[in-house]
Design a protein around this motif. Structure first.
Motif, PDB file in Angstrom:
ATOM      1  N   ASP A 121       0.153   3.598  -2.882  1.00  0.00           N
ATOM      2  CA  ASP A 121      -0.592   4.541  -3.123  1.00  0.00           C
ATOM      3  C   ASP A 121      -0.901   5.476  -2.274  1.00  0.00           C
ATOM      4  N   GLY A 122      -0.517   5.350  -0.860  1.00  0.00           N
ATOM      5  CA  GLY A 122      -0.264   5.950   0.748  1.00  0.00           C
ATOM      6  C   GLY A 122       0.249   6.935  -0.030  1.00  0.00           C
ATOM      7  N   LEU A 123       1.715   6.942  -0.809  1.00  0.00           N
ATOM      8  CA  LEU A 123       2.461   7.909  -1.172  1.00  0.00           C
ATOM      9  C   LEU A 123       1.931   9.040  -2.519  1.00  0.00           C
ATOM     10  N   SER A 124       1.118   8.423  -3.375  1.00  0.00           N
ATOM     11  CA  SER A 124       0.495   8.999  -4.412  1.00  0.00           C
ATOM     12  C   SER A 124      -0.300  10.072  -3.914  1.00  0.00           C
ATOM     13  N   LYS A 125      -1.182  10.528  -2.817  1.00  0.00           N
ATOM     14  CA  LYS A 125      -1.994  11.115  -3.141  1.00  0.00           C
ATOM     15  C   LYS A 125      -1.705  11.936  -2.218  1.00  0.00           C
ATOM     16  N   PHE A 126      -0.176  12.616  -1.842  1.00  0.00           N
ATOM     17  CA  PHE A 126       0.670  13.377  -1.779  1.00  0.00           C
ATOM     18  C   PHE A 126       0.450  14.007  -3.425  1.00  0.00           C
ATOM     19  N   PHE A 127       0.087  13.243  -4.069  1.00  0.00           N
ATOM     20  CA  PHE A 127       0.301  14.233  -5.682  1.00  0.00           C
ATOM     21  C   PHE A 127      -0.907  14.548  -6.293  1.00  0.00           C
ATOM     22  N   SER A 128      -2.160  13.858  -5.561  1.00  0.00           N
ATOM     23  CA  SER A 128      -3.340  14.555  -6.364  1.00  0.00           C
ATOM     24  C   SER A 128      -3.571  14.933  -5.443  1.00  0.00           C
ATOM     25  N   ASN A 129      -4.410  15.373  -6.333  1.00  0.00           N
ATOM     26  CA  ASN A 129      -4.828  17.179  -5.877  1.00  0.00           C
ATOM     27  C   ASN A 129      -6.773  17.431  -6.207  1.00  0.00           C
ATOM     28  N   GLY A 130      -7.190  15.997  -6.056  1.00  0.00           N
ATOM     29  CA  GLY A 130      -8.623  15.662  -6.085  1.00  0.00           C
ATOM     30  C   GLY A 130      -9.266  15.882  -7.752  1.00  0.00           C
TER      31      GLY A 130
ATOM     32  N   THR B  47       1.108  -1.409  -0.244  1.00  0.00           N
ATOM     33  CA  THR B  47      -0.218  -0.114  -0.156  1.00  0.00           C
ATOM     34  C   THR B  47       0.754   1.458   0.064  1.00  0.00           C
ATOM     35  N   ILE B  48       1.858   1.441   0.016  1.00  0.00           N
ATOM     36  CA  ILE B  48       3.215   2.800   0.247  1.00  0.00           C
ATOM     37  C   ILE B  48       3.009   3.421  -1.053  1.00  0.00           C
TER      38      ILE B  48
END
Length: 419
Positions: A207-216, A204-205
């Motif tokens: 997907d967890g890290l990718s949240k930082f680059f997801s702006n909605g 899950t690391i």
């Protein structure tokens, strides 16, 4: 242990959503606490958007924002605090002629010496650059790097405590300590704390890290590509030096939350805002922007276009070429960090560089391709700086734990870029 510092700018009354484990208190309440301290802190206030580490007013030590826009990190008790102060003093010494240490400066926040309040002259603070000062909507992430979060002098109890906090540290090589991400549609920040990071597993690391680059609205591949290049530069420095070993140190990632210009040349603009202060005081001759969300004329980091052009020219050697330094190493690294030894900086191939050209082109940066940005368009602005140096020791070999963490982090970032 003071795990990390979140260098950044002062923000007040900004919407925020806390995800994962909720942080105690609201933004408004924390700012109120800062106001009650202002009288004896000589105008300084607690750093309001810190993403990880000990916080002023909550823990024994913490981080403040000075009225001139710099960040004040309270000196920790011995030996950690003096060791970190010695590290900064050594790297930024005026007479420093060691090419290895001079090259390291570009990966750190600038250091302006120590500071203390007239009311509390014995409480020392490290005065540091605010690395988010030029961002309008800064997205901030703190990642601890290395296979061990304790140093060689830690007690067995401390070692067991750190291993229990995140048993996967040795295998994964890094730990997400906290982050805040700007969501363009709602004009608010989503915040994730250390408990969120400790809950990330091998599967899950990414997907967890990718949240930082997801702006909605989209995945910011431009920011990912720029971050990869910056982490590669840090990795290259580590692969060319064998005089320092870092434990419990972090990388601070910052990128502009406002999306890059559209192909038509229009940029999304969030509603305007005002900060607590619009004045800028000057700690030295260079002008520092106080955090009022106004862009001023000042040197900015390389754009993706510039970095791509540099890659095309084969910029893979160290900042100081093949220069070498020779300083003898003392017998006890815990007592004497001033006698570091620098190995020669030699030309090195770009780590994981075979695929970076394709990644940049995929992110919309290239020459003559369909994704090439218009010259007037502003490319993504990204900062990646090393922070937290209370556990840095002299060494005579490469820092394999830190190198392992950087390489694995790069692998995960590459995977996110290609997803």
């Amino acid at each position: 242990m003071f795990e990390c510092e979140a260098l950044g700018r002062l923000e007040i009354n900004r919407p925020m959503v806390n995800l994962g484990t909720c942080l105690s208190g609201s933004v408004k309440e924390k700012n109120a606490q800062g106001g009650s301290q202002a009288a004896h802190l000589n105008g300084c206030v607690p750093l309001s958007h810190q993403v990880a580490g000990h916080k002023y007013g909550v823990d024994k030590v913490g981080i403040l924002q000075h009225p001139d826009g710099t960040v004040l990190k309270q000196l920790q008790p011995p030996p950690r605090g003096p060791r970190e102060m010695q590290f900064y003093s050594k790297i930024y010494a005026e007479d420093c002629g060691d090419p290895c240490l001079l090259d390291l400066q570009r990966h750190l926040p600038k250091y302006f010496g120590t500071w203390s309040s007239p009311e509390s002259p014995n409480e020392l603070y490290l005065k540091l650059e605010d690395v988010t000062r030029r961002f309008q909507k800064p997205c901030i992430m703190d990642v601890k790097i290395g296979q061990k979060s304790y140093d060689p002098y830690a007690s067995q109890e401390k070692r067991d405590q750190q291993i229990k906090k995140y048993p996967l540290m040795e295998e994964i090589g890094f730990l997400l300590l906290g982050m805040r991400v700007y969501k363009v549609n709602s004009d608010e920040y989503h915040s994730y704390d250390q408990h969120y990071g400790r809950g990330l597993l091998k599967d899950t690391i990414k997907d967890g890290l990718s949240k930082f680059f997801s702006n909605g609205r989209s995945l910011r591949k431009d920011a990912i590509a720029a971050s990869i290049l910056k982490v590669q530069n840090i990795l290259r420095w580590f692969e060319c030096q064998s005089q320092l070993t870092f434990y419990a140190s972090s990388l601070l990632f910052v990128y502009e939350g406002l999306p890059p210009p559209s192909p038509e040349g229009h940029v999304f603009r969030a509603p305007p805002e005002k900060s607590a202060a619009d004045a800028c005081c000057e700690p030295n001759e260079e002008v520092l922007e106080y955090n009022n969300n106004i862009q001023v004329a000042m040197p900015l980091d390389y754009s993706l276009s510039t970095m791509y052009a540099m890659y095309k020219k084969g910029c893979t050697r160290g900042h100081h070429g093949n220069a070498t330094g020779a300083i003898t190493t003392g017998p006890n690294p815990q007592e004497d960090n001033s006698t570091w030894k620098c190995s020669g900086l030699v030309s090195a191939a770009q780590p994981n560089g075979n695929g970076i050209k394709a990644q940049l082109e995929e992110a919309g940066v290239g020459e003559g391709g369909r994704g090439e940005p218009h010259p007037e368009q502003r490319a993504s602005e990204v900062e990646v700086r090393m922070i937290d140096f209370a556990h840095v020791f002299s060494s005579e070999s490469q820092d394999q734990g830190y190198i392992y963490g950087l390489k694995h982090l790069l692998e995960v970032l590459q995977q996110i870029l290609h997803q």
